[in-house]
Scaffold this motif. Sequence first.
Motif, PDB file in Angstrom:
ATOM      1  N   LYS A 192     -10.088  10.122   2.564  1.00 36.91           N
ATOM      2  CA  LYS A 192      -9.429  10.216   3.874  1.00 36.91           C
ATOM      3  C   LYS A 192      -9.999  11.360   4.711  1.00 36.91           C
ATOM      4  CE  LYS A 192      -6.074   8.151   4.886  1.00 36.91           C
ATOM      5  NZ  LYS A 192      -5.892   6.875   5.618  1.00 36.91           N
TER       6      LYS A 192
ATOM      7  N   GLN B  85       0.824  -1.208   0.000  1.00 37.24           N
ATOM      8  CA  GLN B  85       0.000   0.000   0.000  1.00 37.24           C
ATOM      9  C   GLN B  85       0.860   1.259   0.000  1.00 37.24           C
ATOM     10  OE1 GLN B  85      -3.018  -0.324  -0.567  1.00 37.24           O
ATOM     11  NE2 GLN B  85      -3.541  -2.389   0.037  1.00 37.24           N
TER      12      GLN B  85
ATOM     13  N   THR C 197      -7.580   2.952  -3.176  1.00 41.09           N
ATOM     14  CA  THR C 197      -7.515   1.831  -2.224  1.00 41.09           C
ATOM     15  C   THR C 197      -6.260   1.938  -1.365  1.00 41.09           C
ATOM     16  OG1 THR C 197      -8.720   0.362  -3.729  1.00 41.09           O
ATOM     17  CG2 THR C 197      -7.432  -0.674  -1.988  1.00 41.09           C
ATOM     18  N   SER C 198      -5.155   2.263  -2.018  1.00 41.04           N
ATOM     19  CA  SER C 198      -3.901   2.425  -1.288  1.00 41.04           C
ATOM     20  C   SER C 198      -3.973   3.616  -0.344  1.00 41.04           C
ATOM     21  CB  SER C 198      -2.749   2.616  -2.283  1.00 41.04           C
ATOM     22  OG  SER C 198      -1.514   2.725  -1.600  1.00 41.04           O
TER      23      SER C 198
ATOM     24  N   LYS D  87      -6.622   4.783   1.166  1.00 39.45           N
ATOM     25  CA  LYS D  87      -7.444   4.422   2.330  1.00 39.45           C
ATOM     26  C   LYS D  87      -6.622   3.711   3.396  1.00 39.45           C
ATOM     27  CE  LYS D  87     -11.888   3.866  -0.077  1.00 39.45           C
ATOM     28  NZ  LYS D  87     -12.927   2.886  -0.491  1.00 39.45           N
ATOM     29  N   GLU D  88      -5.682   2.888   2.953  1.00 38.13           N
ATOM     30  CA  GLU D  88      -4.888   2.088   3.888  1.00 38.13           C
ATOM     31  C   GLU D  88      -3.652   2.830   4.405  1.00 38.13           C
ATOM     32  OE1 GLU D  88      -5.968  -0.804   4.952  1.00 38.13           O
ATOM     33  OE2 GLU D  88      -7.721  -0.567   3.642  1.00 38.13           O
ATOM     34  N   SER D  89      -3.314   3.947   3.794  1.00 32.71           N
ATOM     35  CA  SER D  89      -2.113   4.689   4.194  1.00 32.71           C
ATOM     36  C   SER D  89      -2.385   5.514   5.449  1.00 32.71           C
ATOM     37  CB  SER D  89      -1.669   5.637   3.070  1.00 32.71           C
ATOM     38  OG  SER D  89      -1.315   4.915   1.917  1.00 32.71           O
TER      39      SER D  89
END
Length: 471
Positions: A126, A51, A82-83, A85-87
Amino acid sequence: MEEQGVTSISDYISVMKGLSRIGKYHTDGTFIGSQLEDFLKRAKEKAVKEQNLILLYQVLVFSYLDSEPATLTGEDISLLLTSAKESNLEDLFEFLSLFFEEERSRYWKENKAAETRLIKKILTVKREEIIGISKIPVLEHDTFYMSVISFFRNLKISILRDCMETNFEETFGKDLGQMILVFSALYEEPVKTKNEKFLKNLGYTEMDILNLNSGIWFLNNERTYLQQMSAIKWWRLLKRWFQELFHQETEISFTDCLRTFVREYFDGQKMPQKIDGENIIREFLLKGFQPGVPNVWNSYLLFDLLTMKISDNYRYDVYNAQNQVPRWDELNGTHKLSASRKEEEEWLRGLVQYLYPEGIKKESDYGSALPVLPKRLVQIYAHVLQEYIADQKKLEEKEPVLDDIFDQDIKEFLYQQASYFTAEQLHPLFESGYLDFSEFVKINSMESRKYLREMDSPSPSSLRCILLQEQ
């Protein structure tokens, strides 16, 4: 590449950076077979798996065939979101900041402008975390906040350059739109009441806001737009930040930085001119200081800054020679320079240990037959004794405590440092026998002569006889 031990995310990012820079020199023979395609595939898989927005974006826009980066497809944008969101926020803003650093660093391949729509989508996914950004402590994450403020300002400038009529609240939503404008302003001007209210609603304290507005930039030796445009406004803002630091319960961790700041040789922070009647940094910073320092360690630091030597330059010799210790009473409001009460005694003992962590080392002195205490400690000791010198009973009562704190007998100190006291103050102590004039002459003959001259009435003949005998 993996055979050479190049396997980390940062390794991949560096290689992508290199590939982008040498793009214009690319020929069909640069790589063997599918070597480049295989590497790009592995890089994309790694970026998706871990990610990492920076590496993922590098791969997605990479192209040797066109002069501009490849156009992002719907699938590409979906991967980026998507990346995102996970960062965590630190990684996210590191990535977003690179959009505007690109023209200087050429981090990616000739990417001349950020895509506002992509940035808007990333910020939107975010949104909740960004609005709750105040949960991240400011000073502990100073470089992160600097990148956030810089990004929002660059974003604002980029958008307004294309359309001066842009409504940020309509474009990004009310909260994010306001946030972009308010955080941008932190770099450009002293925080306004309206913006301060918005920041406090986000969860920031007044100290947080001053740190965002000036503290983090000063501590990292970074010049803001405000500092470049108006040195006077910047210095006044820095003064507010400096004074507010000492009104906090939290211990100040960057003590050496403040000491360096107060010392006049700090080249990067010299006052540009006289401001509010002051042209010496310490005098400017302490002018108008509101008494009250709740944290003990901060009170020791403030005392140190007040009484320390500010420069080795001979031009400041007269200023350095001034006794600043009596001014402590104007500033403290909480910690009195005294040993009358137990808590005061403990604070005084802590102060001496703070100022002389390796122990008190006495120095030779022209006017005394015995080594003397360091000058600043002499000034402190003399100031404390002023409270008791008119009352011999109190003086004798405090003698063991003060002898221990200052590592010097009171009587010996009075002989050595008689210049800090008047003849009228010392005379009753000689008359009662608490002080011995013969010892006074032995230890400090110069001050003993001065003492005799200053006596209003003729000195007792016995004292004159002792002085003549010693001579």
